[in-house]
Design a protein around this motif. Sequence first.
Motif, PDB file in Angstrom:
ATOM      1  N   THR A  45      -9.202   3.832  -8.006  1.00  0.00           N
ATOM      2  CA  THR A  45      -8.739   4.865  -7.087  1.00  0.00           C
ATOM      3  C   THR A  45      -9.922   5.456  -6.330  1.00  0.00           C
TER       4      THR A  45
ATOM      5  N   ARG B 175      -6.085   1.249  -5.150  1.00  0.00           N
ATOM      6  CA  ARG B 175      -5.474   2.151  -4.171  1.00  0.00           C
ATOM      7  C   ARG B 175      -6.570   2.906  -3.428  1.00  0.00           C
ATOM      8  N   ASP B 176      -6.178   3.720  -2.430  1.00  0.00           N
ATOM      9  CA  ASP B 176      -7.118   4.497  -1.613  1.00  0.00           C
ATOM     10  C   ASP B 176      -8.146   3.543  -0.974  1.00  0.00           C
ATOM     11  N   SER B 177      -9.444   3.793  -1.158  1.00  0.00           N
ATOM     12  CA  SER B 177     -10.476   2.908  -0.601  1.00  0.00           C
ATOM     13  C   SER B 177     -11.290   2.242  -1.708  1.00  0.00           C
TER      14      SER B 177
ATOM     15  N   LEU C 271      -2.847  -1.351  -2.804  1.00  0.00           N
ATOM     16  CA  LEU C 271      -1.809  -0.408  -2.400  1.00  0.00           C
ATOM     17  C   LEU C 271      -2.106   0.290  -1.088  1.00  0.00           C
ATOM     18  N   SER C 272      -3.269   0.034  -0.520  1.00  0.00           N
ATOM     19  CA  SER C 272      -3.692   0.745   0.689  1.00  0.00           C
ATOM     20  C   SER C 272      -4.411  -0.222   1.617  1.00  0.00           C
ATOM     21  N   PRO C 273      -4.314   0.009   2.942  1.00  0.00           N
ATOM     22  CA  PRO C 273      -5.038  -0.856   3.880  1.00  0.00           C
ATOM     23  C   PRO C 273      -6.551  -0.816   3.681  1.00  0.00           C
ATOM     24  N   LYS C 274      -7.064   0.275   3.100  1.00  0.00           N
ATOM     25  CA  LYS C 274      -8.503   0.400   2.894  1.00  0.00           C
ATOM     26  C   LYS C 274      -8.961  -0.155   1.549  1.00  0.00           C
ATOM     27  N   ALA C 275      -8.032  -0.417   0.674  1.00  0.00           N
ATOM     28  CA  ALA C 275      -8.399  -0.979  -0.630  1.00  0.00           C
ATOM     29  C   ALA C 275      -8.794  -2.438  -0.469  1.00  0.00           C
TER      30      ALA C 275
ATOM     31  N   GLN D  26      -1.092  -7.392  -1.091  1.00  0.00           N
ATOM     32  CA  GLN D  26      -0.545  -6.047  -1.036  1.00  0.00           C
ATOM     33  C   GLN D  26       0.863  -6.031  -1.618  1.00  0.00           C
TER      34      GLN D  26
ATOM     35  N   HIS E 290       8.217   5.853  -3.041  1.00  0.00           N
ATOM     36  CA  HIS E 290       7.207   6.049  -4.084  1.00  0.00           C
ATOM     37  C   HIS E 290       7.646   5.412  -5.391  1.00  0.00           C
TER      38      HIS E 290
ATOM     39  N   GLU F  50       7.554   1.558  -5.171  1.00  0.00           N
ATOM     40  CA  GLU F  50       6.210   1.002  -5.309  1.00  0.00           C
ATOM     41  C   GLU F  50       5.717   1.113  -6.750  1.00  0.00           C
TER      42      GLU F  50
END
Length: 433
Positions: A290, A319-321, A350-354, A379, A396, A399
Amino acid sequence: MTTQTILPVDAERLSELSHSSGEPGWLKESRLKALELAATLTLPKLEKTRIDRWNVNNYGSYKASEPFASLSDAPASISSLIKDQEEGSLIIQRNSGAVYTRIAPELAEQGVIFTDLQTAVKEHGDLVQRYLHKAIQPDEHSIAALHAALWNGGVFLYVPKNVVIETPLQAVLLTDDAEATFVPHILVVADTNSSVTYVDNYVSDKEEAGLHNGAVEVFVGAGAKVRYATVHQLGVDTTDVTYRRAVVENDGVIEWIVGEMNYGDTASDTKSVLKGNGSSSDAKVIAVGTGSQKLNYTTQAQHFGKSTPSDMITRAVMRDSATSIINGITKIEKGATRADGQQTEKVLMLSPKARGDANPILLIDEDDVTAGHAASVGQVNHEQVFYLMSRGITRHDAETLIIYGFLAPVVSQIPLEGLRNQLQSLVERKLVQ
């Protein structure tokens, strides 16, 4: 990598610490030699990871902690992990040393040794010296050398020949003072035809930056079985670098269960050396990253013996970055006929930045073997989310269900109900924050 190693202590101070702790001469010499090595070695080279940019120099200084008169003295941060343990076998380390040790009387009567490593070197020196730093050599890199020089507290578990222990032995290792050295060493020795389950938890309760430089050595005798379960839930302030090694003799079994639930930068390397014929290894690793965590996990199996199966499964959720490098290495040496090495690495983002990177590696120097690997990075499947939402489930929750389904093949195989429930709770905590 050529970053110069910064020594956190000089030889004179290290010698004084060893002497004041009443350590035997052989251990003091071992520490001083390792410190000298550290000055000449570089940091370990990790795949696609600049560990030289991490907080790997903040060792602090040795600080003794007051022993617990009873478990009621333990801080709230670990109370849930030690409840109902008054009669069980338990070791608690707080910062630089052990503050509580207990072994069930019936185990002591069978010759089982379960104590902190600093006590063991004084009371069982010949036995400890035979195994200490034999699986993880101090000259591997500067992290290993500094660990060999500075280790404190730790755990020593010895199970005699033919002794089968049904109830897990547990340890809790807590760091809540950023100025205190936290370098525990875990040493497990299972003699011929013995069996044991060992479980530990690493916890931090502080806000200042700190470092955990940990090492685990497991020696599995002929026909013995060791189940080693560990959960790391150190805070965002703590950098965690851990090396684990098991050496397995004829028909021995090592089972790793690793929960990487830290919030800070983490690097771990878990390796089984299948030395004897018929020896086997099973490794299950789950991880959740995370925030802006940088993670590097390696799982290895090295086959020397004939007819040696190994299986490695790693599943990580980012998730997150958060970014992760997941390495699986199966090495089958010449002469390890009928070896069977299998591995699977899967990363869910879970995130575009992960970011996730799964690297399966097979190194085979023998013809008569079986080996295979599977790896995937992706993803959350939007069609699965849409289907669940069409059934009245929120995005939520949809997912979350998909994530649980992704981790379930590993979590469901964990044979310890308490550990299984703990990992499930930690996964939920990391996903809702």
